[in-house]
Structure formats: C-alpha cells, structure tokens
Enzyme design. Structure first.
Site, mmCIF file in Angstrom:
data_model
loop_
_atom_site.group_PDB
_atom_site.id
_atom_site.type_symbol
_atom_site.label_atom_id
_atom_site.label_comp_id
_atom_site.label_asym_id
_atom_site.label_seq_id
_atom_site.Cartn_x
_atom_site.Cartn_y
_atom_site.Cartn_z
ATOM 1 N N CYS A 110 0.816 -1.225 0.000
ATOM 2 C CA CYS A 110 0.000 0.000 0.000
ATOM 3 C C CYS A 110 0.847 1.271 0.000
ATOM 4 O O CYS A 110 0.306 2.361 -0.155
ATOM 5 C CB CYS A 110 -0.947 -0.008 1.194
ATOM 6 S SG CYS A 110 -1.850 -1.547 1.319
ATOM 7 N N HIS A 247 -3.860 6.757 2.131
ATOM 8 C CA HIS A 247 -4.228 5.442 1.621
ATOM 9 C C HIS A 247 -5.621 5.102 2.150
ATOM 10 O O HIS A 247 -5.905 5.258 3.338
ATOM 11 C CB HIS A 247 -3.194 4.417 2.072
ATOM 12 C CG HIS A 247 -3.612 3.003 1.862
ATOM 13 N ND1 HIS A 247 -4.145 2.556 0.674
ATOM 14 C CD2 HIS A 247 -3.605 1.925 2.704
ATOM 15 C CE1 HIS A 247 -4.438 1.275 0.788
ATOM 16 N NE2 HIS A 247 -4.131 0.869 1.997
ATOM 17 N N ASN A 277 -10.313 -0.788 -0.505
ATOM 18 C CA ASN A 277 -8.867 -0.621 -0.368
ATOM 19 C C ASN A 277 -8.197 -1.184 -1.620
ATOM 20 O O ASN A 277 -8.181 -2.391 -1.828
ATOM 21 C CB ASN A 277 -8.421 -1.377 0.896
ATOM 22 C CG ASN A 277 -6.928 -1.344 1.109
ATOM 23 O OD1 ASN A 277 -6.155 -1.005 0.222
ATOM 24 N ND2 ASN A 277 -6.511 -1.705 2.311
HETATM 25 O O1 UT7 Z 1 -4.099 -1.679 3.216
HETATM 26 C C1 UT7 Z 1 -3.419 -2.441 4.134
HETATM 27 C C2 UT7 Z 1 -3.627 -1.941 5.464
HETATM 28 N N1 UT7 Z 1 -4.729 -2.667 6.069
HETATM 29 C C3 UT7 Z 1 -5.463 -2.039 6.955
HETATM 30 O O2 UT7 Z 1 -5.294 -0.882 7.213
HETATM 31 C C4 UT7 Z 1 -6.485 -2.845 7.716
HETATM 32 C C5 UT7 Z 1 -6.504 -2.403 9.156
HETATM 33 N N2 UT7 Z 1 -7.486 -3.129 9.944
HETATM 34 C C6 UT7 Z 1 -8.828 -2.858 9.856
HETATM 35 O O3 UT7 Z 1 -9.227 -2.030 9.073
HETATM 36 C C7 UT7 Z 1 -9.757 -3.612 10.766
HETATM 37 O O4 UT7 Z 1 -9.001 -4.349 11.712
HETATM 38 C C8 UT7 Z 1 -10.730 -4.576 10.021
HETATM 39 C C9 UT7 Z 1 -11.748 -3.770 9.256
HETATM 40 C C10 UT7 Z 1 -9.943 -5.489 9.090
HETATM 41 C C11 UT7 Z 1 -11.485 -5.432 11.046
HETATM 42 O O5 UT7 Z 1 -12.176 -4.595 11.961
HETATM 43 P P1 UT7 Z 1 -12.077 -4.863 13.514
HETATM 44 O O6 UT7 Z 1 -12.903 -3.842 14.176
HETATM 45 O O7 UT7 Z 1 -10.614 -4.924 13.873
HETATM 46 O O8 UT7 Z 1 -12.774 -6.262 13.668
HETATM 47 P P2 UT7 Z 1 -12.168 -7.638 14.226
HETATM 48 O O9 UT7 Z 1 -11.274 -8.279 13.233
HETATM 49 O O10 UT7 Z 1 -11.621 -7.401 15.596
HETATM 50 O O11 UT7 Z 1 -13.481 -8.510 14.353
HETATM 51 C C12 UT7 Z 1 -14.532 -8.151 15.263
HETATM 52 C C13 UT7 Z 1 -15.654 -9.140 15.105
HETATM 53 C C14 UT7 Z 1 -15.209 -10.587 15.205
HETATM 54 O O12 UT7 Z 1 -16.240 -11.305 15.825
HETATM 55 P P3 UT7 Z 1 -16.140 -11.690 17.383
HETATM 56 O O13 UT7 Z 1 -14.888 -12.483 17.537
HETATM 57 O O14 UT7 Z 1 -16.105 -10.390 18.127
HETATM 58 O O15 UT7 Z 1 -17.400 -12.466 17.617
HETATM 59 C C15 UT7 Z 1 -15.099 -11.030 13.772
HETATM 60 O O16 UT7 Z 1 -15.278 -12.413 13.607
HETATM 61 O O17 UT7 Z 1 -16.258 -9.004 13.810
HETATM 62 C C16 UT7 Z 1 -16.223 -10.271 13.139
HETATM 63 N N3 UT7 Z 1 -16.004 -10.012 11.715
HETATM 64 C C17 UT7 Z 1 -17.007 -9.801 10.859
HETATM 65 N N4 UT7 Z 1 -18.343 -9.793 10.990
HETATM 66 C C18 UT7 Z 1 -19.095 -9.545 9.916
HETATM 67 C C19 UT7 Z 1 -14.819 -9.894 11.062
HETATM 68 N N5 UT7 Z 1 -15.041 -9.626 9.770
HETATM 69 C C20 UT7 Z 1 -16.392 -9.569 9.612
HETATM 70 C C21 UT7 Z 1 -17.218 -9.312 8.515
HETATM 71 N N6 UT7 Z 1 -18.555 -9.310 8.699
HETATM 72 N N7 UT7 Z 1 -16.734 -9.068 7.283
#
Ligand code: UT7
Length: 318
Positions: A110, A247, A277
């Site tokens: 990125c 980004h 993204n």
């Molecule tokens: O370009 C490269 C750079 N990349 C980035 O900048 C990405 C940076 N990270 C992020 O943007 C975020 O961490 C994400 C958007 C990828 C994820 O968001 P989050 O708030 O960190 O969610 P999480 O991974 O901690 O997941 C929270 C919950 C989990 O469920 P439980 O364990 O709390 O029951 C996941 O299983 O949300 C669940 N989950 C989803 N639910 C519905 C994860 N992905 C999804 C989804 N739909 N797509």
C-alpha cells in the site's frame, strides 16, 4: 538541485461494481458491519481486465498530450501484477510506445505509489530523468481469500497514475518513508512454494492474510508521525495543508489520524466507500479524483501505509 512537479494524473477502474449486499450473498457478513467498521460500501473488481489493462488506461490519461518518447522512467507499484516477467511497467511501456523509458515494478504494497514516487522524484532531481511516470495498480481480487470475511470485504481493483516532470520551481517539498520488516507477517501474501527436482511440492495458491487489529494499530500510530516528519522536512506548518490524501484502507483510520493531528476531518479526502482498499493504487486514484478541488499553489500531503510493513508521506505543492 533540480525541481520536480506533478504534470498529469489518471485513473482506471474496472467496470464491475461488487456491493456489500452482493458480498453478503456468498459470505457471512452484512452491509451494516462493513460500512460501520470500514466505511466501504462497494468495490470494483475485474471481469475481463487485468493489471496491465488498468495501468495502460491510467497512464494514457496521465500522459495525455505528452510525446511518449519523452518519458524516461516508468515505475509500477503493485503486489498483484498480471505476470512477473515481463513487468507491468515494461508492458505499459510497450503499449504507450515509450521506447526511451527504463521500466520496472516495485513491491511495497500500500506504500508502493509513495515509494515509486520517491525513486522517480530522486531520479529527476539527480538528472537521470526529466519525465517519470509512476503507476499504482492492483487486481487484488485474484489474491484475496474469498472465504475469509476478515479480508475479502476490504479490497478492490484499480489503477492510478501520476506524471512527474523536471521544473525550475520545485513543487515536491519533502518525503518521509520507512519500513519495519519485523512486523512483516501481520500482512502477508506468500509466493509460490519452492519447487525443483529435489523438492517436490503440490502447488497451492496463496492469498492475502492479515492480522487486521495489528495493522490497524500500526497505521494509526505511524501515519501521524510520518506526516509530521514530512511537514518538518518541508518546513510547512500543518495549518497550511489544504488536503490530506491518505491510503484508503479504513474510514476509522482516517478519522483517528485527523483527531491525532487535530485537523478538521473534512480536509481528508475519502473515496473508499466507492472503491474499497486498492492498496498501491489508492493514492493516485484519490489524487486524480481530488484534483478538481485543488488550486495552483495549494499544499497537500499524500500518505501510504501497509504491507511490509511500510509507510511514506509526500508534501506536494499543486
Ligand atoms: O491496506 C493495508 C492496510 N490494512 C489495513 O489498514 C487494515 C486495518 N485493519 C482494519 O481495518 C480492521 O481491523 C478490520 C476492518 C480489518 C477489522 O475490523 P475490527 O474492528 O478490527 O474487527 P475484528 O477483526 O476485531 O473482528 C470483530 C468481530 C469478530 O467477531 P467476534 O470475535 O467479536 O465475535 C469477527 O469475527 O467481527 C467479526 N467479523 C465480521 N463480521 C461480519 C470480522 N469480519 C467480519 C465481517 N462481517 N466481514
């Protein structure tokens, strides 16, 4: 020292729009979850285009009215090239007829556009190029694991391009770039397994893997620091910045950076709701869409961050 300015921008997005609703029809997610956690509503994905097609169209727009023979350097930042050899950059060179250019791809995820821009701007400054084309292009849809809802909802395909040119009055005011390979495994895309007559491996395709929370923490920490460092090098006060083009990874990352820097969120450009993204392509795409609101002399900041882990900022005068 020679000056450098931006003289052209271009972009090309695939035609097909994959909405959050359509994603929810084949993976356990929802428009509400994706929009709230990321700000993304839809993304473009290829149906019959590839990384080269998107790059060529963006490049043609960025170099409109320019004799291709005047282009000395073509750099493509990509982690999803159509093929490894020839590079996307060499394929673009061939289709533009830019026969005087040195052309190559770089891998900085990125931050690929920022890293490519640093190489291009320094080549112009030291006199080895007068016009340099930098493209960010991705077809991430082919390297995304469509069964992993933690990553497949984030990414999209597209390409953006910027033409840099030597000038008397310098408009590329400063860079700040960095890498931290120690955190590399938080965001990875493995290559083919080793395979030779001594090591026989079954071929299995590899996909993007990400520890989303770790990458999030890295981004909200490193981006404000990088922006401040670049502004300090440029001797520009943050109040002078008319637009921040980050980004486009996550709306919450952009909001956190704005808050950390104590800058009005309205000064941060956003188009991730439409495109998701697009990794190395996101900054030149965003710049192309933002430029109609920029006036001559406006100072802006471009910042990338992601796989590697890598980051980088540029302070530009429009
Ligand atoms: O370009 C490269 C750079 N990349 C980035 O900048 C990405 C940076 N990270 C992020 O943007 C975020 O961490 C994400 C958007 C990828 C994820 O968001 P989050 O708030 O960190 O969610 P999480 O991974 O901690 O997941 C929270 C919950 C989990 O469920 P439980 O364990 O709390 O029951 C996941 O299983 O949300 C669940 N989950 C989803 N639910 C519905 C994860 N992905 C999804 C989804 N739909 N797509």
């Amino acid at each position: 020292m020679r000056g450098v300015k931006i003289v052209g921008t271009g972009m090309c997005m695939p035609k097909y729009i994959l909405t959050n609703e359509e994603l929810s029809s084949f993976i356990d997610t929802s428009d509400e979850w994706i929009a709230q956690r990321t700000g993304i509503r839809q993304r473009r994905i290829v149906t019959d285009e590839n990384t080269i097609d998107l790059s060529v169209k963006a490049a043609k727009e960025a170099t409109e009215g320019i004799d291709p023979l005047e282009i000395d350097l073509i750099i493509v930042g990509t982690v999803s090239p159509h093929q490894v050899i020839p590079s996307v950059a060499c394929s673009v060179q061939a289709q533009l007829g830019a026969t005087n250019a040195m052309a190559f791809d770089i891998s900085a995820a990125c931050s690929g556009f920022i890293y490519g821009s640093k190489i291009a701007v320094e080549a112009i400054r030291c006199g080895s190029a007068k016009k340099a084309l930098v493209i960010g292009a991705e077809v991430l849809s082919k390297v995304v694991d469509w069964s992993d809802r933690g990553t497949c909802i984030l990414f999209g395909d597209g390409a953006g391009a910027v033409l840099y040119e030597q000038t008397d009055v310098n408009k590329i005011l400063a860079f700040d770039v960095g890498s931290n390979g120690m955190l590399g495994q938080t965001l990875s895309l493995e290559n083919q397994a080793q395979n030779n007559p001594l090591i026989k491996n079954e071929y299995s395709p590899s996909f993007i893997k990400m520890d989303g929370r770790a990458v999030y923490r890295f981004a909200v920490n490193v981006v404000p620091i990088s922006i401040k460092k670049a502004l300090e090098k440029a001797q520009v006060n943050i109040d002078e910045i008319k637009l921040f083009v980050l980004h486009q990874a996550n709306e919450r990352i952009i909001s956190s950076v704005a808050k950390n820097l104590n800058v009005d969120l309205n000064l941060f450009f956003k188009n991730l709701d439409k495109y998701g993204n697009t990794s190395g392509a996101s900054i030149p795409i965003a710049l192309h869409e933002a430029k109609s609101n920029l006036k001559n002399g406006d100072k802006i900041v471009l910042t990338g961050f992601g796989g590697g882990l890598t980051w980088g900022s540029i302070v530009v005068q429009w």
